[in-house]
Structures are given as structure tokens and as C-alpha cells.
Write a protein that holds these residues in place. Structure first.
Motif, PDB file in Angstrom:
ATOM      1  N   VAL A   1      89.719  33.034-119.949  1.00  0.00           N
ATOM      2  CA  VAL A   1      90.663  34.035-120.454  1.00  0.00           C
ATOM      3  C   VAL A   1      90.102  35.447-120.311  1.00  0.00           C
ATOM      4  N   GLU A   2      88.819  35.623-120.618  1.00  0.00           N
ATOM      5  CA  GLU A   2      88.220  36.951-120.477  1.00  0.00           C
ATOM      6  C   GLU A   2      88.335  37.448-119.044  1.00  0.00           C
ATOM      7  N   GLY A   3      88.118  36.554-118.079  1.00  0.00           N
ATOM      8  CA  GLY A   3      88.233  36.934-116.679  1.00  0.00           C
ATOM      9  C   GLY A   3      89.651  37.316-116.309  1.00  0.00           C
ATOM     10  N   LEU A   4      90.629  36.592-116.855  1.00  0.00           N
ATOM     11  CA  LEU A   4      92.032  36.936-116.596  1.00  0.00           C
ATOM     12  C   LEU A   4      92.369  38.305-117.179  1.00  0.00           C
TER      13      LEU A   4
ATOM     14  N   ALA B   1     107.700  39.809-118.249  1.00  0.00           N
ATOM     15  CA  ALA B   1     108.251  39.701-119.607  1.00  0.00           C
ATOM     16  C   ALA B   1     107.817  38.433-120.332  1.00  0.00           C
ATOM     17  N   ASP B   2     107.757  37.311-119.614  1.00  0.00           N
ATOM     18  CA  ASP B   2     107.418  36.047-120.271  1.00  0.00           C
ATOM     19  C   ASP B   2     105.984  36.020-120.796  1.00  0.00           C
ATOM     20  N   TRP B   3     105.139  36.922-120.311  1.00  0.00           N
ATOM     21  CA  TRP B   3     103.745  36.965-120.740  1.00  0.00           C
ATOM     22  C   TRP B   3     103.523  37.965-121.873  1.00  0.00           C
ATOM     23  N   LEU B   4     104.570  38.675-122.250  1.00  0.00           N
ATOM     24  CA  LEU B   4     104.422  39.698-123.280  1.00  0.00           C
ATOM     25  C   LEU B   4     104.547  39.099-124.667  1.00  0.00           C
TER      26      LEU B   4
ATOM     27  N   SER C   1     100.760  29.323-116.176  1.00  0.00           N
ATOM     28  CA  SER C   1     100.741  28.757-117.522  1.00  0.00           C
ATOM     29  C   SER C   1     100.784  29.852-118.577  1.00  0.00           C
ATOM     30  N   ARG C   2     101.833  29.854-119.398  1.00  0.00           N
ATOM     31  CA  ARG C   2     101.958  30.855-120.460  1.00  0.00           C
ATOM     32  C   ARG C   2     100.946  30.629-121.581  1.00  0.00           C
ATOM     33  N   GLU C   3     100.325  29.457-121.588  1.00  0.00           N
ATOM     34  CA  GLU C   3      99.323  29.176-122.622  1.00  0.00           C
ATOM     35  C   GLU C   3      98.109  30.091-122.491  1.00  0.00           C
ATOM     36  N   LEU C   4      97.964  30.714-121.334  1.00  0.00           N
ATOM     37  CA  LEU C   4      96.833  31.610-121.102  1.00  0.00           C
ATOM     38  C   LEU C   4      97.102  33.019-121.619  1.00  0.00           C
ATOM     39  N   ALA C   5      98.321  33.269-122.067  1.00  0.00           N
ATOM     40  CA  ALA C   5      98.686  34.616-122.521  1.00  0.00           C
ATOM     41  C   ALA C   5      97.912  34.990-123.776  1.00  0.00           C
ATOM     42  N   THR C   6      97.465  36.240-123.821  1.00  0.00           N
ATOM     43  CA  THR C   6      96.769  36.778-124.993  1.00  0.00           C
ATOM     44  C   THR C   6      97.343  38.156-125.301  1.00  0.00           C
TER      45      THR C   6
END
Length: 638
Positions: free
Chosen positions: A487-490, A558-561, A527-532
Motif C-alpha cells: 500500500v505504501e508503494g501504491l 471516483a470509485d477510489w475516493l 481492487s478497491r480494497e487497496l484504497a486508502t
């Protein structure tokens, strides 16, 4: 920090309960600065309950009780509010103080005697501050304070509270200045200098100082010839040579010192050169930047240092969030092997080598020697070589493929980690090299954590590579590598994407359409599970940065917000962009997604809403607009 402190004091005067809530929130933040502010707030009367501030100090294994960064706030709090302690809170704090600071707060190399002195001093100070507050110490704490005071009778609390600071500077004329310095005036004449250098006073004496450094700076020839005279007797005073080389490496003295002293240093015995290897290497580095004289001596000294039986060293460590990690880059930049490797590269690059001209034979042999992975100390040189791998590849591809590129292979974890950290120190997109190291480069994503403090640099570099066109790489290659980032890398990848679009300036719309959108659509994980929240903040900035393409960019991400806690910069960017007037519907949608129930409303939210209403009055009747307006009215600091 002073502004926050002063603002809090004003709030505390008007509304103590609100001030206490702010202080509690401060300590919850994962930043030492805000924890310092919280402890400062607790030192005010009737603000924070003693049981709470004791828990603050003892959290994280009592880290904040002992942290040098918190010393001032802790001591003031104990002195001003210690008298309020009672019962369990008092017992817990006294027990923690008697136990002493955690060992991992200090360097592993700290001598046992010095460690015991630090523990005793820190314990005594905190117990003494509690007693100074008027608190009656418990039996065990009182006995410990008495024991330490007897053992160290010179320890007294300072009347001006200077003991509450981790550092305190005083000068002549200050009330607390103790004229205890023993400054020895070093002779300035050659013969007397020789006599002094034969038996200089020991620097182990308390408060001992001398003017050797100043004399080296102002009387170069006297010092140089004195050292030269001693060398004829095979007398090489190490400490004085160390200080001389450090002084002579300064910009004002390097040209003269190198011209005259290089032949003398070249004749140093191996044992002396070993002891002075660090000082000599830094002197060589300074000379390589400013002088073109004695190149042969410079090359020979570099080789001699490389061949010295030096230790690899424990290396430099960095501490982040109380976790110590190795710093291979810092270690290489400060180890004599790493320093002279850079000197040799600098000498070579002064010749402005052209592509495919090959390495000079004498440097080739030395660089090849440094690539011998069986010699531990050479790892510092290999890191520096890999920092210049693109240059080596362009000038001598065959040598680089045989000697440097194998170091990048993750089959040898330690070597690959060091080599990639060198490369990532200042990476550049050079397609022929990236094509040659494609498997190793893409494998870095799986070894993200092994890249140390430059792991985030890799995530950004990978993103820039994916945004461009690299011969031999496909979208699937980049998609797979990006998907393997944590996640940090993303988050770092998203930040690089934002910076790329913002950096396109007048061409940002075109950049979004032709590069950023393709990256998002074809490479970014689905994968939206990666959203932070951090990714949401960055993607909001990405949409705003797209300017004329704002509606399309917002629709894409929008889906990642999701709601973002620290929303102020995003709102500021939206306000400054003018998009609220240009695209009011989309701007309102973005605000509605990002803002839910954050504690404080950004000051510029009101202006954004006004611009939206002015551009599209019908939006004032929507549920989104009414909710945001009410939120801003009730949560604004104004």
C-alpha cells in the motif's frame, strides 16, 4: 509550533474544556511535535488530569518520558504539575522513572559505563523535578533520589532551569558561564611547533582545548613544514594530522594544501594511512573537486586506501518511528572505500568520456577489483559504482554487463539490495539499460521492503517508467509490478502520477489523455480494497491537476475516493484552480465525497461553495450543497 502554542493558550483562557480536547487530539497524532505540544498543554493548571498525562508519558514503553526531544516539556510538566499526583498515577510514574529509559533509545555501541551514567542522570533529574514540585515522593523513589544524590553530589538543579534542555549554550558574560575552559595556545613558529607536536597535551583532560585547528588554517606553511620535519623522524602524530587534513580540506585551503602536502601524504606508512583513512579520503574528495595537480598521487592514494585492511564497519542506522534500520547509502558515502570510489569516478568524468569509448585501463582494473563480492568492505564501493551504472553502461557496455549488472540480480539479496539502493540514489530513465536489466528491475517490486529508505523512490521511478515508453517492456509487465507494491508503494505511485500531471504545466490536459489516463486504465490495480485515505487525497489532486479534463479524470478515479481527514490542501487546490466555476457539478461531487464528518471545516470550503452556487444556482437546492453548507457553518473555525 509557536503559533500553535500561542493559539492554544488563547483558547485555554476562553474555553478550558475545548483546549483540553485539542491537547488530547494532539497527543493522538503520530508526530513528536504534537506530543510535545500536548505535554506543554498538560503543564497548565486544571487542564489535563494527572492520570492522563502520566499515561501519555508511559505510552510506547515510556518512550515519551525519556525521549530527548521531549525533555523540556516533560521536566516542566513534572515541576509544575507533579504535586498533583496521587495514588496509582503517582506510583506508576515513580516506578517507570526508577526503571530508567529503554536501552534501544540509544546506540548499541554505547559503552556500558556511559550507559549507566546516562540512566543515573536521567533518573535523578526526573525524580528531582518531582520533588521540586512539592510532591512527597514514595519510599522507593525517595531512596533512589537520595542514593543518586549521594553518589553524584555535584548534581544540583539549575536555578534558571537550564537542566530541562537537552542542549544549553552559554558564552562569556552569561550569568551561568563557568570559565572552566583550558585553552592551550599552540605555537605559531616552525621549531616550537615541532617541539609541541612531539608531545601535545592529552585531549582527555577535562575542558581541554587548543588552537591547532586555527593555526593550521592561518599558518599553513608553518604547520606543514613542522609535520614534514616530524615525518623524517617517522613521527606522525595522528590526532594532529586528522585535524590538519580536515582543516586543509576546506575550500579556502584545499588548493594550497593539496599542492604542497600531497607528496608528503603519499609517503605515509600503511599503519598511519589506515588510522587516517577517513580523513585522507575526505581530503582527496575535496582535492578532486578543486585541483588538477598530482593526479598520479591522487590515484595511488585511492588505490592504497582501497587495499588497506579496513573493516566494513557496522554502518549507519536511521531511526524512524523508533525503529532502527540500516542505511547502506549513508554508510557508503561516509566509508573511506565509498569516498575514494567516488573520487576515482570524478577523476574519470573530468575527461568527459564519450559513449562506447571504454574505461581507461588503470581505472578499469580498480573498478573491477571493487566488484569482487568476496571482499566485504568493497560493498561500499560497489554501491557508489551502481549509482553511476548508466554512465558505465554507455561508456563500456561489455565491462558493465560483466561486472555491475550481475550485482543487481536478486538471487544475491544483500548485494542486490546495496546495488539497487545505489542506482535509486539518483535514478534516470535510460531505455537501453532498463531493457538489459528488465527482470531484475521488475523484481524490485517484490523486494520493495529491502530497498530501505529508497523504496519510495523505486515506486515513483517505476511509475515514471510506466508512464513513458521503455523498449522491451509491455503494459502487462508494469501492471504486474505495480500490483506487487504494498500500500505504501501504491501511495508513492499515486503521488508520482500527480506530480507528473502537475509538471506537464500547459500540456497537462494532453498528458492526462495520452499518458496518465492510460496508466490509470491499463496499469493501476483494480481492487478497491487497496484504497486508502492517502490515495484518495492524491487522486483528488490528480483530477484537479487535469484542469480541462477534470470531469473525465474525476469520473475515472471516483470509485477510489473516500473521505479524507486532512482535506485542507485539496480544497485549497480546488479553489485556486477555478474549477468550481468552470465545472460546478463535478466540483460539488468531489467535495461531497471527500467531506463527511471531519472535525474542522477547511477555511476555503465556503469560497468553493459560493463559486459553485454562483456558476450554477440550481445546485443550491441539492442535498449535497445543503449538507456541505451546514457542515461548513457548524464546523468552521471562523
Amino acid at each position: 509550533m509557536e503559533l500553535l502554542r500561542d493559539a492554544w493558550l488563547k483558547i485555554n483562557t476562553d474555553d478550558t474544556e475545548r483546549a483540553a480536547q485539542i491537547a488530547v487530539r494532539w497527543f493522538q497524532l503520530p508526530y513528536p511535535t504534537f506530543k510535545r505540544l500536548a505535554l506543554f498543554a498538560a503543564s497548565s493548571d486544571d487542564c489535563i488530569k494527572p492520570s492522563l498525562w502520566v499515561d501519555w508519558m508511559l505510552s510506547d514503553d515510556s518512550w515519551w518520558l525519556w525521549s530527548p526531544d521531549m525533555m523540556r516539556e516533560v521536566c516542566v510538566l513534572l515541576r509544575l504539575q507533579g504535586i498533583q499526583l496521587k495514588g496509582k498515577a503517582k506510583s506508576k510514574l515513580e516506578t517507570a522513572i526508577i526503571a530508567g529509559p529503554p536501552r534501544d533509545m540509544y546506540e548499541d555501541a554505547l559503552e556500558s559505563k556511559r550507559w549507566k551514567e546516562l540512566v543515573a542522570s536521567a533518573t535523578w533529574l526526573r525524580l528531582a523535578k518531582l520533588k521540586e514540585s512539592g510532591l512527597v515522593l514514595g519510599k522507593t523513589a525517595r531512596a533512589q533520589l537520595t542514593k543518586l544524590s549521594t553518589q553524584f553530589p555535584e548534581w544540583k538543579l539549575a536555578t534558571n532551569h537550564k537542566d530541562e534542555f537537552s542542549h544549553w549554550m552559554s558564552g562569556t558574560g552569561d550569568p551561568d558561564y563557568d570559565e572552566q575552559r583550558n585553552v592551550y595556545e599552540v605555537p605559531t613558529k616552525r621549531k616550537k611547533l615541532v617541539d609541541w607536536l612531539k608531545s601535545p597535551p592529552s585531549k582527555e583532560q577535562a575542558f581541554y582545548e587548543d588552537t591547532w585547528t586555527q593555526v593550521c588554517r592561518s599558518r599553513f606553511f608553518h604547520c606543514f613544514f613542522a609535520l614534514c620535519d616530524l615525518s623524517k623522524e617517522n613521527n606522525w602524530p595522528i590526532e594532529q594530522w586528522r585535524e590538519a587534513l580536515q582543516t586543509w580540506g576546506e575550500e579556502k585551503t584545499i588548493l594550497r594544501s593539496w599542492y604542497y602536502a600531497a607528496p608528503l601524504v603519499a609517503n605515509m606508512p600503511e599503519s598511519v594511512l589506515k588510522e587516517l583513512s577517513r580523513s585522507v579520503s575526505w581530503w582527496l574528495k575535496a582535492a578532486s573537486k578543486h585541483s588538477d595537480k598530482h593526479e598520479r598521487i591522487m590515484l595511488d592514494l585511492c588505490r592504497r586506501i582501497i587495499n588497506l585492511p579496513l573493516e566494513k564497519g557496522k554502518g549507519i542506522q536511521r531511526t524512524h518511528n523508533k525503529v532502527k534500520t540500516d542505511d547502506p547509502l549513508g554508510s557508503a558515502l561516509n566509508h573511506p572505500i565509498g569516498v575514494v570510489t567516488q573520487v576515482l569516478i570524478d577523476i574519470w568524468l573530468k575527461e568527459r568520456p564519450n559513449d562506447n569509448t571504454g574505461l581507461p585501463s588503470e581505472l578499469r582494473s580498480t573498478f573491477t577489483l571493487l566488484c569482487d563480492i568476496t571482499v566485504d568492505r568493497f560493498i561500499h564501493g560497489r554501491l557508489i559504482l551502481c549509482a553511476h551504472v548508466i554512465t558505465f553502461y554507455r561508456v563500456d557496455q561489455a565491462w558493465t554487463e560483466a561486472n555491475l549488472l550481475p550485482l543487481l540480480d536478486w538471487q544475491n539479496l544483500n548485494e542486490a539490495k546495496t546495488a539497487w539502493i545505489g542506482f535509486l540514489w539518483s535514478p534516470r530513465l535510460y531505455s537501453p539499460l532498463l531493457k538489459a536489466i528488465k527482470p531484475q528491475f521488475l523484481a524490485c517490486a517484490k523486494h520493495y521492503g529491502d530497498l530501505g529508505q529508497l523504496r519510495q523512490q523505486f515506486a515513483a521511478f517505476l511509475t515514471y517508467a510506466a508512464l513513458g515508453t521503455i523498449d522491451g517492456y509491455t503494459k502487462d509487465d508494469f501492471r504486474q509490478a505495480i500490483s506487487e507494491l504494498p500500500v505504501e508503494g501504491l501511495e508513492e505511485s499515486a503521488q508520482a502520477l500527480v506530480q507528473a500531471v502537475e509538471g506537464a504545466a500547459e500540456q497537462r490536459e494532453e498528458y492526462w489523455r495520452n499518458r496518465a489516463y492510460k496508466f490509470w486504465h491499463e496499469i493501476w490495480p483494480k481492487s478497491r480494497e487497496l484504497a486508502t485515505p492517502r490515495i484518495a487525497e492524491l487522486l483528488s489532486r490528480l483530477a484537479i491537476a487535469a484542469r480541462e479534463e477534470f470531469p473525465a479524470a474525476l469520473n475515472a478515479v471516483a470509485d477510489w475516493l473516500q473521505p479524507v481527514e486532512n482535506i485542507h490542501y485539496v480544497i485549497h487546490s480546488l479553489k485556486e484552480s477555478g474549477l468550481c466555476t468552470q465545472f460546478p457539478t463535478e466540483s460539488l461531487l468531489l467535495l461531497d465525497i471527500l467531506i463527511k464528518n471531519q472535525r474542522w471545516s477547511p477555511s476555503e470550503l465556503g469560497a468553493c461553495l459560493e463559486e459553485i452556487a454562483s456558476a450554477s444556482p440550481e445546485l443550491k437546492d441539492t442535498a449535497r450543497y445543503r449538507r456541505l453548507t451546514e457542515y461548513h457553518r457548524t464546523h468552521s473555525l471562523r
